[in-house]
Design an enzyme around this catalytic site. Structure first.
Site, short mmCIF file in Angstrom:
data_model
loop_
_atom_site.label_atom_id
_atom_site.label_comp_id
_atom_site.label_asym_id
_atom_site.label_seq_id
_atom_site.Cartn_x
_atom_site.Cartn_y
_atom_site.Cartn_z
N HIS A 12 40.51 38.52 45.65
CA HIS A 12 40.97 40.01 46.54
C HIS A 12 42.06 40.56 45.70
O HIS A 12 42.38 41.71 45.85
CB HIS A 12 41.61 39.68 47.68
N VAL A 16 37.48 44.37 41.51
CA VAL A 16 36.77 44.62 42.87
C VAL A 16 37.19 44.16 43.94
O VAL A 16 36.99 44.94 44.93
CB VAL A 16 35.07 43.98 42.27
N GLY A 17 37.52 43.00 44.19
CA GLY A 17 37.96 42.41 45.27
C GLY A 17 39.08 43.27 45.96
O GLY A 17 38.89 43.45 47.12
N TYR A 137 29.57 33.32 29.57
CA TYR A 137 30.06 33.99 30.43
C TYR A 137 28.53 34.55 31.35
O TYR A 137 28.35 34.50 32.32
CB TYR A 137 30.64 35.33 30.41
N LYS A 141 26.89 33.55 34.85
CA LYS A 141 26.53 34.56 36.05
C LYS A 141 25.14 34.43 36.31
O LYS A 141 24.71 34.77 37.46
CB LYS A 141 26.87 35.91 35.54
N PRO A 164 26.88 44.61 38.90
CA PRO A 164 27.43 45.82 38.29
C PRO A 164 27.56 45.97 36.92
O PRO A 164 27.71 45.04 35.98
CB PRO A 164 28.83 45.76 38.91
N THR A 165 27.38 47.23 36.54
CA THR A 165 27.49 47.60 35.12
C THR A 165 29.21 47.60 34.61
O THR A 165 29.89 47.10 35.76
CB THR A 165 27.40 49.19 34.92
#
Length: 357
Positions: A12, A16-17, A137, A141, A164-165
């Site tokens: 968070h 993004v969080g 990485y 993912k 996401p880009t």
């Protein structure tokens, strides 16, 4: 999800969080569960298990990850694959054990082959070799995406993976060693402008807000300026990695948060896999479908930052993938599209950065 649902946002404090948390609050959700890294070590399975046992989240946004730009990805290869695999395995595993109703896993478009056809469709996953600089990485993912997919197939869970880009926005990482291209350039142009204007107070203030180079807590100004040269920041020029030719796509982080909440509320894993003979590639690209060269991006950021010196590109440094444009037709068909364009986003981020020094 309803307004009283127990919603855990992992990561968070990140780009993004933090945007997801802010949006949930704005939309009236009242049971948002968060923990800082110091409060919850997501790489420790037993600690994660105790957290889930105590909190019983119903919905999970998995935005926690070790992330960074091309230099960080290429330098800390073991950390990037190991840490991300551990985080994903623990959070997804405990979500299953606790019967979480729905989980949204955030990946990255670096999962796609280096020489993928453009724009990149979801079905291009695993059709070619990955870009070397961020391969560890990307593999982590891909593993997270496949974990969600496999749990859905075997156990009928509702776990959705979104890719996401390149993201940017409030609470971005501006670390000169580890940040992504857009915030890294923004800070460099800002500091170069400060040097050109002999704004020593601003240079010192920037360092104190986000230290770099192991200079200590109270460095001399001349030591700071000397260290900035190591990052390609000089009194009358900026030196950037690569040729400037690669094309990149950028999405405002708060738009990404909006897309995540939209998908969590309106889309199920079953929807994404319906009528498929083999259940695969059910993830969703999230982006704008528009791209810009790194050279042109640098010009835009320099103009916004008020920097009018020279901009040089070091072609001896790696470019990464030359083009990485997402096909967002699946997302469009689901009824969502972005709102903040790049010019507006750069201005908003520069205002945020200078306002948080």
């Amino acid at each position: 999800m309803d307004k009283n649902s127990r919603i855990y946002v992992a990561g968070h404090t990140g780009l993004v969080g933090s945007a997801i948390c802010g949006l949930l609050v704005d939309r009236g959700y009242v049971n948002i569960i968060t923990r800082s890294h110091s409060e919850l070590e997501l790489m420790d399975r037993s600690v994660v298990q105790k957290f889930f046992d105590a909190e019983h989240p119903e919905y999970v946004f998995l935005a926690a990850a070790r992330v960074g730009g091309i230099m960080a990805n290429n330098t800390y290869r073991a950390d990037f694959i190991y840490d991300n695999l551990q985080i994903q395995q623990n959070v997804i595993g405990e979500s299953f054990s606790q019967g979480v109703k729905k989980l949204l896993f955030l990946g990255s478009t670096c999962i796609y082959p280096k020489n993928s056809p453009q724009p990149i469709k979801e079905e291009y996953l695993l059709t070619g070799e990955l870009e070397y600089t961020n391969e560890p990485y990307a593999i982590a993912k891909i593993a997270g995406l496949k974990m969600c997919e496999s749990f859905n197939i075997q156990y009928g869970t509702d776990y959705i993976a979104v890719m996401p880009t390149n993201l940017y926005g409030p609470n971005d990482n501006f670390d000169l060693d580890r940040s992504h291209v857009l915030p890294a350039m923004m800070r460099k142009f800002y500091l170069a402008r400060c040097i050109m204007k002999n704004d020593n107070e601003a240079i010192l203030k920037d360092y104190m807000a986000r230290p770099y180079g192991n200079l200590g807590s109270n460095p001399e100004l001349h030591d700071i300026i000397a260290k900035l040269e190591d990052y390609g920041i000089y009194s009358s020029r900026i030196k950037l990695w690569g040729s400037g030719k690669p094309l990149r796509e950028f999405l405002w982080s708060e738009d990404m948060a909006d897309a995540c909440l939209y998908i969590m509320q309106n889309v199920s894993a079953t929807d994404l896999c319906r009528n498929k003979k083999e259940i695969r590639n059910c993830h969703i690209n999230i982006g704008t479908g528009k791209e810009i060269s790194i050279r042109d991006l640098a010009s835009k950021i320099a103009q916004t930052a008020g920097y009018n010196g020279d901009i040089e590109f070091d072609a001896a440094k790696p470019d990464g993938t030359m083009r990485k444009l997402t096909d967002v037709s699946k997302l469009d068909a689901l009824g969502w599209s972005y709102k903040v364009g790049l010019d507006e986003g750069i201005e908003k981020l520069f205002e945020w950065y200078t306002g948080h020094l």
